[in-house]
Design a protein around this motif. Structure first.
Motif, mmCIF file in Angstrom:
data_model
loop_
_atom_site.group_PDB
_atom_site.id
_atom_site.type_symbol
_atom_site.label_atom_id
_atom_site.label_comp_id
_atom_site.label_asym_id
_atom_site.label_seq_id
_atom_site.Cartn_x
_atom_site.Cartn_y
_atom_site.Cartn_z
ATOM 1 N N THR A 51 0.829 -1.204 0.000
ATOM 2 C CA THR A 51 0.000 0.000 0.000
ATOM 3 C C THR A 51 0.862 1.253 0.000
ATOM 4 N N ARG A 52 1.938 1.214 0.807
ATOM 5 C CA ARG A 52 2.799 2.393 0.921
ATOM 6 C C ARG A 52 3.508 2.709 -0.384
ATOM 7 N N LEU A 54 2.417 1.900 -3.430
ATOM 8 C CA LEU A 54 1.495 1.992 -4.555
ATOM 9 C C LEU A 54 1.564 3.372 -5.193
#
Length: 218
Positions: A51-52, A54
């Motif tokens: 997520t970080r 992305l």
């Protein structure tokens, strides 16, 4: 009394990140887990890292059940390097180049006299295009033939500081740069000949070499 210390998710995430950056190839969850404290939430760390990263230039992706960092797909074009294949000189071109280096300034007719054969069409064109040879002047003889000399690119390519650093004829032959059948009397370089010369006039702007029009095939 010994206290068990279990790193929190943020610390596990840091360690997973370090492992993936240092790895020579993609890592599976099991391979990552073996390097972390027992019970570490590898899945949670991978999800957090994914997520970080992305939308960043580098992203965390899963490939064949293994994880790796890779360049974002839309930025792949930045990694494409256009390589120009080095052009190899033919034996005839190497011999022509050697003759120019050792006899400069020299005309096409003089090159052919030393080699004993006509210069095939395109040989001088190629040497000029590659920057090994330059047009030096026009001989003050009937027909005003163009003379050729080596250019700085020649010295750079062969790692020579100056023309008098050229190897001897025997060394040139041993390196395959000269045909063993070259006639006797092939001279070693005399740099002063390339620097001076009262028997020719400098090439003027726009002056074209005659070989472009009347090259003798062979």
């Amino acid at each position: 009394m010994t206290l068990d210390f279990t790193p929190d998710l943020a610390e596990i995430e840091r360690r997973v990140e370090a492992l993936l950056f240092a790895a020579a190839g993609p890592l599976s969850v099991a391979e990552i887990a073996r390097r972390l404290p027992e019970g570490a939430d590898v899945g949670g760390a991978l999800a957090a890292l994914r997520t970080r990263y992305l939308g960043r230039g580098v992203e965390l992706v899963e490939v064949a059940e293994r994880w790796r960092f890779q360049t974002a797909e839309d930025l792949g074009f930045l990694m494409t390097e256009e390589r120009e294949e080095p052009r190899r000189l033919s034996k005839a071109a190497l011999e022509t180049l050697a003759i120019i280096a050792y006899h400069q300034p020299v005309t096409r007719a003089e090159i052919e006299s030393v080699r004993g054969v006509s210069i095939s069409k395109g040989t001088l064109d190629l040497l000029l295009e590659m920057g090994f040879v330059r047009l030096r002047g026009r001989r003050r003889t009937p027909g005003r033939p163009v003379t050729y000399a080596t250019a700085d690119r020649f010295l750079e390519h062969f790692g020579l500081a100056r023309l008098d650093d050229l190897p001897g004829v025997a060394e040139m032959k041993a390196a395959g740069l000269l045909d063993l059948s070259l006639p006797a009397g092939f001279e070693t370089p005399d740099p002063s000949r390339a620097l001076g010369g009262d028997d020719e006039d400098p090439i003027e702007d726009g002056d074209a070499p005659e070989f472009a029009q009347d090259f003798v095939g062979g």
